[in-house]
Write an enzyme that holds these catalytic residues in place. Structure first.
Site, mmCIF file in Angstrom:
data_model
loop_
_atom_site.group_PDB
_atom_site.id
_atom_site.type_symbol
_atom_site.label_atom_id
_atom_site.label_comp_id
_atom_site.label_asym_id
_atom_site.label_seq_id
_atom_site.Cartn_x
_atom_site.Cartn_y
_atom_site.Cartn_z
ATOM 1 N N PHE A 348 69.416 1.645 50.129
ATOM 2 C CA PHE A 348 69.943 0.304 49.868
ATOM 3 C C PHE A 348 70.314 0.171 48.403
ATOM 4 C CE2 PHE A 348 66.976 -0.238 53.375
ATOM 5 C CZ PHE A 348 67.604 -1.147 54.209
ATOM 6 N N ASP A 349 71.419 -0.535 48.159
ATOM 7 C CA ASP A 349 71.687 -0.986 46.802
ATOM 8 C C ASP A 349 70.775 -2.199 46.600
ATOM 9 O OD1 ASP A 349 73.137 -1.608 44.381
ATOM 10 O OD2 ASP A 349 74.014 -3.255 45.509
ATOM 11 N N LYS A 350 70.491 -2.575 45.353
ATOM 12 C CA LYS A 350 69.605 -3.726 45.141
ATOM 13 C C LYS A 350 70.364 -5.046 45.082
ATOM 14 C CE LYS A 350 68.082 -4.978 41.054
ATOM 15 N NZ LYS A 350 68.292 -6.422 40.843
#
Length: 659
Positions: A348-350
């Site tokens: 996941f990107d944040k």
């Protein structure tokens, strides 16, 4: 980088015919319309034979047009595939007077083909969307004038002027002015970065070695002050152009099962052709007329045309895609739909994916018995004079979280770049900023406060100290907070068998670790630039063989393109992320993830069932027609039956419900 093959169902050429890009689909539908009209007239009316025949011939034209184009294209490359078989079977059926059966074959086949190719082919758009990010023009300083020129004409070391709230049009170094720049589009950082002028432009180090506070990127958004930037990279070498190239190298592709059926067709089709040609001459070996031999040969050809096989995967893929669309999820083709069901690792990107992407006030303490209400009121008055994104976030949250209105007692605000702000308040001086700012004003910071600040920094907060009349009176902290749904979604993913959930972020490691603790991630990799994310994805892919990447920004596009399945978060996501991704969650809700994974698994199992049905029928029909046990009509009827069965089975996906 592993190149993905282009997704063509033999459809690399653009079919922009009479009806534009949907021509192929309309042709298939017209073929069906004329076939059914012909069938109805033949069965239920006593009109002369040529009426249904004319309809069947028209159905042949519409059903066979693109199939012939396809077959010719492949024969030129020396490939004899299912398109070729269908054409030969249809010609054979017509030759022995079975026009209806031939028209049905072509209709079913062309429909499967057209639907599949229509649903895919979006790769080109991702490149266009990326290009939109960088501005088209730049303001360049020429001696005393400022001239607007296209960014392609910028030269190295030109000086460009960037107005407040405008997009920056080149990668370069700030040489005059200071501002805060929103870099979310490139680096994924949630909080705008303060930029100030480099002290000297003599002997500039390499672009990558200049401090982050002096460098700006194409496509990022300037804050509220004018800055002047010296161009250090030509447009074709800018960060954004590199991203475009990365995305460009990776295209969508067919589902694994489709690739498998293709392989099967490769040896199956020539085998059938040889068998059929041999059967045409059966009368030389056994006692029958040439016409009977031909009839048997064509029956075998019809029964061996793997129609159901050709449509089994596309129909399931399309039903899956349609079901997802109802839930606001865009799936681009068979590959991501199938692959997603078989992976156990998600990256996941944040910013904007697991978090809200907006800084929030997380703490407001007072020190030495300073009155809390007076403290908050003072901070609100001062911060509401500033245009800095953090100041805006603090003012908004003080109003909403603490219900404080403010007294408008602050004035003479000035930004101290890289340190904080200073203002007059109620005949005294207020400073809000980092420890450096306090020390420069000789304000005493006790050991206790320093350790408190460090603790907050460790947990990923951005901390500001507040001093009034040369005395520390309080402390504020802001942070990009997790989305409400994130924790529950990750829990559901874990329950359906996703073992590894890894966060990749451009933010600091401790910000990542803090969020991971709050929402239950298994691992965090921080301080990553777009290229680092790509590398991280490639390494994870080697380790776990398949990996999905979920992101929302342009900066995630290359990492998504390198993952097995790229998933873009919707509305907040850039056009590029939507275009590059294999799957896009339109509603910007991370909660849809478990649904998509469940749907993907169901699609995979239906595709498997369809393969067994279609191959089983072919395996049954070839021997029965060979031995003359089934007529050509019977062969087509069973054929038709198996194709419908496969399609009906696939349509079950439209009713898919999450467990």
């Amino acid at each position: 980088m592993k190149h993905k093959h282009s997704h063509d169902h033999g459809h690399n050429h653009d079919h922009d015919g009479v009806f534009g890009e949907k021509t192929e689909l309309y042709f298939a539908i017209l073929s069906g319309v004329f076939f059914f009209i012909g069938l109805f007239i033949e069965k239920f009316t006593s009109l002369s034979e040529w009426v249904p025949l004319t309809n069947f011939i028209i159905a042949y034209f519409f059903g066979g047009y693109y199939t012939i184009l396809e077959a010719i294209g492949k024969i030129r490359k020396g490939e004899f595939e299912i398109d070729f078989l269908m054409i030969v079977a249809a010609i054979g059926a017509a030759y022995i007077g079975s026009w209806g059966e031939g028209a049905l074959l072509l209709f079913l086949f062309s429909l499967g083909h057209a639907l599949e190719s229509y649903a895919m082919n979006k790769a080109k758009k991702s490149i266009e969307a990326l290009g939109e990010l960088s501005p088209k023009m730049a303001l360049v300083k020429k001696e005393k004038d400022i001239v607007e020129i296209p960014i392609e004409d910028l030269k190295l070391n030109d000086i460009i002027v960037v107005k407040p709230n405008a997009k920056i049009s080149a990668d370069g170094v700030v040489i005059k002015g200071s501002s805060s720049v929103n870099q979310a589009a490139i680096t994924g950082e949630s909080i705008p970065v303060d930029k100030n002028a480099i002290s000297s432009t003599v002997d500039l180090p390499d672009f990558n070695d200049i401090s982050e506070n002096n460098v700006v990127f194409t496509g990022t958004l300037n804050g509220d002050n004018i800055i002047e930037v010296q161009v250090l990279k030509l447009n074709k070498d800018s960060t954004i152009s590199r991203l475009i190239r990365m995305v460009n190298e990776v295209e969508t592709q067919k589902s694994p099962t489709q690739l498998l059926t293709k392989k099967f067709e490769k040896w199956f089709v020539p085998t059938v052709v040889v068998l059929v040609i041999t059967l045409c001459f059966a009368y030389l070996a056994i006692d029958e007329t040439p016409k009977e031999s031909l009839y048997r040969a064509i029956s075998v050809l019809v029964s061996a045309s793997p129609c159901a096989l050709a449509i089994s995967t596309p129909s399931a893929v399309l039903s899956g895609i349609a079901r997802a669309a109802k839930r606001g999820v865009l799936i681009k083709g068979g590959r991501p739909l199938e692959d997603l069901g078989s992976l156990t690792t998600i990256a996941f990107d944040k910013t904007g994916t697991l978090t809200e992407g907006k800084p929030r006030l997380t703490n407001a303490f007072t020190l030495d018995g300073f009155d809390k209400k007076a403290f908050l009121s003072m901070v609100l008055d001062v911060e509401s004079l500033s245009n800095h994104p953090l100041a805006k976030a603090i003012s908004k949250d003080i109003k909403t979280q603490y219900d404080i209105k403010g007294n408008n007692l602050a004035s003479e605000i000035q930004a101290i770049q890289g340190k904080g702000i200073k203002a007059r308040y109620d005949n005294g001086d207020v400073y809000i900023g980092n420890e450096e700012l306090m020390r420069s004003q000789n304000i005493v910071i006790s050991q206790e406060i320093t350790s408190q600040v460090n603790e907050l920094l460790q947990d990923g907060h951005t901390v500001m100290l507040v001093a009034f009349n040369n005395k520390l009176v309080g402390m504020l902290s802001v942070m990009d907070v997790p989305r409400e749904a994130a924790k529950n979604t990750l829990k559901r993913l874990k329950n359906i068998g996703i073992e590894k959930m890894i966060m990749l972020t451009g933010d600091h490691q401790n910000v990542g670790d803090s969020i991971a603790k709050q929402i239950g991630l298994t691992e965090v990799k921080g301080n990553l630039l777009p290229e680092d994310k790509v590398l991280a994805v490639q390494i994870l892919k080697q380790e776990y063989s398949k990996i999905a990447m979920v992101g929302d920004g342009v900066n995630d596009a290359p990492a998504m393109a390198n993952s097995t399945v790229g998933i873009a978060m919707g509305v907040a996501g850039s056009d590029v992320a939507l275009e590059t991704a294999d799957i896009a969650l339109m509603s910007d809700k991370i909660e849809s993830l478990p649904f998509v994974i469940g749907l993907s698994r169901k699609s995979k199992s239906i595709i498997k069932q369809n393969l067994w049905i279609s191959l089983g029928i072919v395996a049954f029909l070839i021997p029965t027609t060979l031995l003359g046990l089934a007529s050509i009509g019977g062969a087509v009827a069973i054929h038709e039956g198996s194709t419908l069965l496969v399609v009906i089975n696939a349509l079950r996906l439209l009713r898919y419900r999450e467990i």
